[in-house]
Write a protein that holds these residues in place. Structure first.
Motif, short mmCIF file in Angstrom:
data_model
loop_
_atom_site.label_atom_id
_atom_site.label_comp_id
_atom_site.label_asym_id
_atom_site.label_seq_id
_atom_site.Cartn_x
_atom_site.Cartn_y
_atom_site.Cartn_z
N GLY A 48 -4.02 3.64 3.27
CA GLY A 48 -4.01 4.48 2.08
C GLY A 48 -4.06 5.96 2.43
N GLY A 53 -5.78 0.99 -1.53
CA GLY A 53 -5.24 0.41 -0.30
C GLY A 53 -6.07 -0.75 0.20
N VAL A 81 -5.53 -3.76 -2.21
CA VAL A 81 -4.23 -4.42 -1.99
C VAL A 81 -4.29 -5.30 -0.74
N MET A 82 -4.85 -4.77 0.33
CA MET A 82 -4.92 -5.53 1.58
C MET A 82 -5.81 -6.77 1.41
N THR A 136 -6.71 6.41 -3.53
CA THR A 136 -5.71 5.68 -2.77
C THR A 136 -6.35 4.84 -1.68
N GLY A 185 -6.69 -1.50 5.21
CA GLY A 185 -6.07 -1.11 3.94
C GLY A 185 -6.43 0.31 3.55
N ALA A 220 2.59 1.27 6.33
CA ALA A 220 2.43 2.04 5.10
C ALA A 220 3.04 3.43 5.25
N ALA A 230 0.96 3.91 -3.02
CA ALA A 230 0.58 5.31 -2.77
C ALA A 230 1.64 6.27 -3.29
N VAL A 288 0.84 -1.21 0.00
CA VAL A 288 0.00 0.00 0.00
C VAL A 288 0.88 1.25 0.00
#
Length: 420
Positions: free
Chosen positions: A148, A121, A124-125, A117, A144, A186, A19, A15
């Motif tokens: 982000g 995020g 992705v998680m 984002t 997530g 992150a 970003a 993440v």
């Protein structure tokens, strides 16, 4: 247990990397457009409408769930997290979101990268957990998304506050460690690659108690009312307004919205993209035009009406800076940056109805710890004023659209399944 921890750590690292990459692409796209617009003043009148129409068409064709901010999609996805990667948090949606948001900035749209984002995020998680065969729960998406926010703004505290206020209305204590771990990792990745920076630059000004007691209510009421009007307009557009205005021709309507954004941008020269530059100049005390706030308000609303991918975080903060600049006219003896910040936090709180997140984001992106009490006062007043005009919170209202769409699509694919 080890798979779950690996998914959290690995997902948070990705993440942060995503970003940073997204931020650099977005900044490059904005710089490219500003360079073109400065050298060929009339070109945006053609480029922006054509870009709006093309991006709106691609969004509908490739990934309808990539439209808009991205935060409502994740709020909707929490209702059924195991199916989130089917549409609302799918790889296809996330990639489309990034590419088309960058494209929107490249044609002058009034959008930000923070909302996208959040969606990226969460996506992705979710995939990190699926890859390691760990169940995807609502807390995974929240973690997530919070990561982000933290990576996008370099604001770890705001990531946690956002998770509590906006993404997890019924907050569970067991989610705390997951969210904070993801935010920390992150944020560290972002910090390591982008350096220790303050998003809007350091604002060290303060206000006296007497000035706060006068200016905070004025900013709170003005920001709350104007923010609530923007929120109501956004909700109306998402439910029936855009459909009524387009009269069955969404692509042509997107082109008209693009023409409006181009006309405003060409006339003002300040409303393109996120509005970051204009907001930072206002905070620095530059003589910003009083019409910037209303102009940015209209440009952001027109961009949202077109259905383009892109967030409203940064444009909202820029509009709030314009509002603060107007308020400063009433109090010329007070520090410009401090008054502008009160306008920013009040308008942002009026739009998103999350006063704690609003205050922390402003404090962390400007380093204005000395203004915490005035900011909090303005945000709370703004939230109260906004609630009188628009009872429904913006992101949660927008999320209903995606929840209905996802359920309709699932029922069409599996007509015998009514469990969810």
């Amino acid at each position: 247990m080890w798979r779950r921890r690996a998914a959290i750590f690995g997902g948070a690292i990705v993440v942060g990397l995503a970003a940073i990459l997204f931020a650099r692409l977005a900044d490059a796209a904005s710089d490219l457009f500003n360079d073109v617009a400065s050298k060929a003043g009339g070109l945006p009148l053609l480029l922006t409408p054509a870009g709006f129409a093309t991006i709106a068409w691609l969004t509908q064709r490739l990934a309808p769930a990539a439209g808009g901010s991205g935060i409502p999609q994740i709020i909707a996805a929490k209702a059924d997290p195991e199916r989130a990667t089917d549409q609302l948090a799918s790889a296809r949606t996330a990639i489309t979101k990034v590419v088309l948001t960058v494209a929107a900035l490249a044609c002058g749209a009034s959008v930000g990268r923070e909302g996208p984002t959040v969606q990226v995020g969460a996506t992705v998680m979710a995939y990190a957990h699926r890859l390691l065969r760990v169940p995807v729960r609502a807390s995974v998406l929240v973690a997530g998304a919070a990561a982000g926010v933290a990576a996008a703004f370099n604001t770890p505290l705001a990531g946690v506050a956002f998770a509590i206020e906006e993404l997890a209305a019924a907050y569970e204590q067991r989610m705390t460690l997951l969210v904070m771990t993801a935010v920390l990792i992150a944020g560290m990745v972002s910090l390591g690659l982008a350096g220790d920076y303050i998003y809007f630059g350091l604002v060290g000004q303060t206000l006296s108690l007497r000035a706060t007691l006068v200016i905070a209510p004025v900013a709170g009421v003005a920001g709350g009312v104007s923010g609530a009007l923007f929120s109501r307009a956004m909700l109306w557009l998402s439910r029936s307004g855009a459909r009524r205005l387009s009269r069955g021709r969404p692509i042509a309507f997107a082109a008209v919205c693009g023409l409006l954004v181009a006309a405003i941008g060409t006339a003002t020269g300040l409303t393109w993209g996120t509005g970051y530059g204009a907001a930072r100049s206002a905070l620095a005390g530059a003589d910003a035009p009083l019409w910037f706030g209303p102009a940015k308000f209209l440009a952001t609303l027109a961009t949202a009406a077109a259905g383009l991918p892109g967030g409203i975080f940064a444009p909202t903060l820029a509009t709030g800076a314009g509002l603060g600049n107007v308020i400063h006219v009433l109090f010329p003896a007070e520090p410009t940056g401090a008054v502008v910040l009160l306008g920013m936090v009040a308008y942002f709180a009026g739009v998103v109805r999350a006063p704690l997140t609003s205050v922390i984001i402003i404090a962390e992106t400007t380093g204005s710890r000395g203004l915490m009490m005035p900011l909090l006062a303005a945000a709370l007043i703004a939230e109260f004023a906004a609630s009188l005009i628009s009872r429904e919170r913006l992101y949660h209202g927008l999320a209903q659209r995606y929840g209905t769409a996802a359920q309709t699509e699932w029922n069409a694919k599996f007509p015998g399944d009514r469990e969810h």
